[in-house]
Scaffold this motif. Sequence first.
Motif, PDB file in Angstrom:
ATOM      1  N   UNK A   1     -59.591   7.619 -17.679  1.00 25.16           N
ATOM      2  CA  UNK A   1     -60.028   7.437 -19.063  1.00 25.16           C
ATOM      3  C   UNK A   1     -59.508   8.634 -19.853  1.00 25.16           C
ATOM      4  N   UNK A   2     -58.770   8.358 -20.919  1.00 26.13           N
ATOM      5  CA  UNK A   2     -58.099   9.463 -21.614  1.00 26.13           C
ATOM      6  C   UNK A   2     -59.078  10.397 -22.315  1.00 26.13           C
ATOM      7  N   UNK A   3     -60.249   9.907 -22.684  1.00 26.83           N
ATOM      8  CA  UNK A   3     -61.227  10.786 -23.344  1.00 26.83           C
ATOM      9  C   UNK A   3     -62.511  10.779 -22.507  1.00 26.83           C
ATOM     10  N   UNK A   4     -63.645  10.597 -23.148  1.00 27.31           N
ATOM     11  CA  UNK A   4     -64.906  10.490 -22.398  1.00 27.31           C
ATOM     12  C   UNK A   4     -65.163   9.016 -22.108  1.00 27.31           C
ATOM     13  N   UNK A   5     -65.953   8.734 -21.088  1.00 25.49           N
ATOM     14  CA  UNK A   5     -66.366   7.355 -20.824  1.00 25.49           C
ATOM     15  C   UNK A   5     -67.018   6.793 -22.084  1.00 25.49           C
ATOM     16  N   UNK A   6     -66.750   5.529 -22.380  1.00 26.05           N
ATOM     17  CA  UNK A   6     -67.381   4.841 -23.526  1.00 26.05           C
ATOM     18  C   UNK A   6     -67.109   5.515 -24.859  1.00 26.05           C
ATOM     19  N   UNK A   7     -65.996   6.258 -24.961  1.00 25.47           N
ATOM     20  CA  UNK A   7     -65.793   6.968 -26.227  1.00 25.47           C
ATOM     21  C   UNK A   7     -65.211   6.062 -27.314  1.00 25.47           C
ATOM     22  N   UNK A   8     -64.810   4.842 -26.970  1.00 29.96           N
ATOM     23  CA  UNK A   8     -64.225   3.960 -27.993  1.00 29.96           C
ATOM     24  C   UNK A   8     -65.185   2.799 -28.303  1.00 29.96           C
ATOM     25  N   UNK A   9     -64.704   1.571 -28.225  1.00 30.08           N
ATOM     26  CA  UNK A   9     -65.488   0.417 -28.685  1.00 30.08           C
ATOM     27  C   UNK A   9     -66.833   0.297 -27.972  1.00 30.08           C
ATOM     28  N   UNK A  10     -66.874   0.687 -26.699  1.00 35.50           N
ATOM     29  CA  UNK A  10     -68.092   0.442 -25.916  1.00 35.50           C
ATOM     30  C   UNK A  10     -69.287   1.287 -26.344  1.00 35.50           C
TER      31      UNK A  10
ATOM     32  N   UNK B   1     -52.199  12.156 -16.764  1.00 35.82           N
ATOM     33  CA  UNK B   1     -52.112  13.478 -17.386  1.00 35.82           C
ATOM     34  C   UNK B   1     -53.478  13.898 -17.915  1.00 35.82           C
ATOM     35  N   UNK B   2     -53.930  15.065 -17.461  1.00 32.84           N
ATOM     36  CA  UNK B   2     -55.234  15.562 -17.885  1.00 32.84           C
ATOM     37  C   UNK B   2     -55.152  16.263 -19.228  1.00 32.84           C
ATOM     38  N   UNK B   3     -56.316  16.616 -19.765  1.00 31.63           N
ATOM     39  CA  UNK B   3     -56.390  17.300 -21.057  1.00 31.63           C
ATOM     40  C   UNK B   3     -55.623  18.615 -21.057  1.00 31.63           C
ATOM     41  N   UNK B   4     -55.577  19.235 -19.868  1.00 29.15           N
ATOM     42  CA  UNK B   4     -54.887  20.524 -19.760  1.00 29.15           C
ATOM     43  C   UNK B   4     -53.379  20.360 -19.651  1.00 29.15           C
ATOM     44  N   UNK B   5     -52.889  19.114 -19.741  1.00 25.58           N
ATOM     45  CA  UNK B   5     -51.456  18.867 -19.681  1.00 25.58           C
ATOM     46  C   UNK B   5     -50.919  18.715 -18.265  1.00 25.58           C
ATOM     47  N   UNK B   6     -51.769  18.964 -17.262  1.00 20.90           N
ATOM     48  CA  UNK B   6     -51.341  18.821 -15.858  1.00 20.90           C
ATOM     49  C   UNK B   6     -51.200  17.336 -15.521  1.00 20.90           C
ATOM     50  N   UNK B   7     -50.120  16.990 -14.832  1.00 22.27           N
ATOM     51  CA  UNK B   7     -49.904  15.583 -14.457  1.00 22.27           C
ATOM     52  C   UNK B   7     -49.896  15.418 -12.953  1.00 22.27           C
ATOM     53  N   UNK B   8     -50.269  14.248 -12.523  1.00 20.72           N
ATOM     54  CA  UNK B   8     -50.100  13.902 -11.114  1.00 20.72           C
ATOM     55  C   UNK B   8     -49.599  12.463 -11.042  1.00 20.72           C
ATOM     56  N   UNK B   9     -48.857  12.173  -9.993  1.00 20.71           N
ATOM     57  CA  UNK B   9     -48.348  10.808  -9.844  1.00 20.71           C
ATOM     58  C   UNK B   9     -49.108  10.134  -8.718  1.00 20.71           C
ATOM     59  N   UNK B  10     -49.529   8.926  -8.963  1.00 24.83           N
ATOM     60  CA  UNK B  10     -50.192   8.193  -7.892  1.00 24.83           C
ATOM     61  C   UNK B  10     -49.525   6.820  -7.735  1.00 24.83           C
ATOM     62  N   UNK B  11     -49.666   6.309  -6.537  1.00 30.28           N
ATOM     63  CA  UNK B  11     -49.143   4.969  -6.274  1.00 30.28           C
ATOM     64  C   UNK B  11     -50.319   3.997  -6.167  1.00 30.28           C
TER      65      UNK B  11
ATOM     66  N   UNK C   1     -61.063  12.230 -19.237  1.00 33.00           N
ATOM     67  CA  UNK C   1     -60.129  13.130 -19.952  1.00 33.00           C
ATOM     68  C   UNK C   1     -58.769  13.167 -19.248  1.00 33.00           C
ATOM     69  N   UNK C   2     -58.379  12.004 -18.768  1.00 34.42           N
ATOM     70  CA  UNK C   2     -57.111  11.847 -18.033  1.00 34.42           C
ATOM     71  C   UNK C   2     -56.453  10.546 -18.487  1.00 34.42           C
ATOM     72  N   UNK C   3     -55.299  10.677 -19.128  1.00 40.37           N
ATOM     73  CA  UNK C   3     -54.623   9.480 -19.643  1.00 40.37           C
ATOM     74  C   UNK C   3     -53.565   9.003 -18.658  1.00 40.37           C
ATOM     75  N   UNK C   4     -53.368   7.705 -18.628  1.00 43.50           N
ATOM     76  CA  UNK C   4     -52.196   7.184 -17.917  1.00 43.50           C
ATOM     77  C   UNK C   4     -51.059   7.259 -18.926  1.00 43.50           C
ATOM     78  N   UNK C   5     -50.100   8.128 -18.661  1.00 40.83           N
ATOM     79  CA  UNK C   5     -49.047   8.352 -19.647  1.00 40.83           C
ATOM     80  C   UNK C   5     -47.752   7.607 -19.316  1.00 40.83           C
ATOM     81  N   UNK C   6     -47.613   7.156 -18.088  1.00 46.24           N
ATOM     82  CA  UNK C   6     -46.436   6.359 -17.726  1.00 46.24           C
ATOM     83  C   UNK C   6     -46.751   5.584 -16.456  1.00 46.24           C
ATOM     84  N   UNK C   7     -46.169   4.410 -16.335  1.00 46.36           N
ATOM     85  CA  UNK C   7     -46.312   3.650 -15.079  1.00 46.36           C
ATOM     86  C   UNK C   7     -45.121   2.718 -14.947  1.00 46.36           C
ATOM     87  N   UNK C   8     -44.580   2.702 -13.751  1.00 47.36           N
ATOM     88  CA  UNK C   8     -43.466   1.759 -13.521  1.00 47.36           C
ATOM     89  C   UNK C   8     -43.684   1.050 -12.184  1.00 47.36           C
TER      90      UNK C   8
END
Length: 520
Positions: free
Chosen positions: A43-52, A200-210, A182-189
């Motif tokens: 979730x890029x921000x906090x849980x339920x931070x948008x429509x919910x 990618x976390x708020x601190x700019x750190x990224x990790x790749x997962x499969x 506070x972790x966005x999915x910034x790319x997926x292929x």
Amino acid sequence: MSTRGETAAPEGSCDLLVIGGGVNGVGIARDAVGRGLKVILCESRDLASATSSASSKLIHGGLRYLEQYEFRLVREALAEREVLLGIAPHIVRPLRFVLPHNATLRPAWMIRIGLFLYDHLAKRSRLPGSHGVDLRHGAEGAPLKQELTKGFVYSDCAVDDSRLVVLNAMDAAARGAEILTRTACTAARREGALWHATLTGEDGQSRTIRARALVNAAGPWVTDVLQHVLHSNSQDHLRLVQGSHIVVPRLYDGDHAYILQNPDERIVFVIPYQGAYTLIGTTDVAYDGDPAVAAISPAETTYLCLSVSRYFAKPVRPEDVVWSYSGVRPLYDDAAQNTSPNNPSTVTRDYVFDLSGGIDGTAPLLSVFGGKLTTYRRLAEHALEKLAPLLQAPTKGWTHAAPLPGGDLGGASITAFARDFAGRHPWLPADLASRYVHSYGSLGEMVVGDARSLAELGEHFGAGLYAREVEYLVTHEWARSPDDILSRRTKLLLEADTAMREKLAGWLARYGRSEARAVS
Ligand SMILES: Cc1cc2nc3c(=O)[nH]c(=O)nc-3n(C[C@H](O)[C@H](O)[C@H](O)COP(=O)(O)OP(=O)(O)OC[C@H]3O[C@@H](n4cnc5c(N)ncnc54)[C@H](O)[C@@H]3O)c2cc1C
């Protein structure tokens, strides 16, 4: 397929990656992990931070949707009222709605037929049925204009919307899901049978997962994710519709709500809110901006005030508004079925999935369009009906009878549970004990811990918020900022002044630092 505790997916990989920590994302994550899948949700921000967290906070069948012949949706939603009352009795409560009769808008016979269907379309054992009411006597008619003499009363439920999201995430995590806020999915292929996703976390750190499968539950950003994260040439079926609410000082006595008919054929709800207030909403306005910054317009405020003033003896004025909020509905727009394409109110509230891949051996992608808080659990079941066979997971649903965290009251009714809780902690002020029960249910004991007095609950920030509760929210519910706590974990926002916010921010910063020291 992996089973809980014994996972087939190696480090850095999972069976299912869910993008979006709104009600639909967490609902799907919870259902999937309970079927033994290894799940990661970001979730890029906090849980339920948008429509919910910007909803009318109703678990309702949607009386109005009967006029649009949405029988499937209404039946499913009506049935979910009872299911959710069963699994989350602490945050879902029955609510009686008063519908004042206005003969110039809908004839009484039409309303009676609608309410008959509402009472009978789905099995109902916990909620009472509808009936007519004489508005000249009793609390229902008291705040209304004298010429309104007849009305109807029917049942739906109210819910703490953001807590519904958090509780689903907690249960998913307890069953083994990794919940990354506070972790966005910034790319997926997609590469054959696997998704490679960058988080990618708020601190700019990224990790790749499969991941073996991907769920795009980004709500109003669902097409944004399709186009800019997944780079797919999806057809845009999303219709963004802004809905706003206003909050005014309590308009009437009693714990019932009103459903008011408008001359434009829309309806507006008037709902008791946080004891001292009344919540009024909503509007339906086509929206094309950034969903994160939706805000009420003066025209929407005027519309909502007029809607109430048409029925209530004492008019509601824009200057009475103490707070407002807006959310953006991510609706599925099937222009072919929408009879009034220019009217946002008539776009279906039902949900639709777009599934690609899977059968051809490529990694599946399921995108979620539309939906309601009320039907999130069934939406998740339907999503898993599609995904489970592709991931060799059990196809049988399980969430209908599994209480959400704090919802297992040991067989007691919420009233009896609240009485016992207050009896066990006689030093807790009644309103605080009640807030703990209706926020945390049986987990209220964890919040109180071994405290035997208010002083033992630690620093008081104001409005009945003590350090123990904040510590609990940080430790168990992913809360990080004052807004996470005041707007979404507690709803104490309206009581919080600047001093309270600053005190809370200071405490969170100190706590964060001491936690970091403890880890290092
Ligand atoms: C005004 C209004 C009133 C409503 N009232 C009711 C009601 O009373 N009852 C009811 O049943 N329904 C109601 N609804 C509908 C209900 O609120 C929504 O259908 C539901 O909340 C949608 O949930 P969602 O999970 O799809 O979207 P959201 O809650 O918006 O969640 C999507 C999440 O995805 C995240 N995200 C986006 N992009 C990324 C990315 N790249 N990486 C990671 N995360 C990302 C966002 O930050 C967001 O938190 C209402 C809606 C509105 C607008």
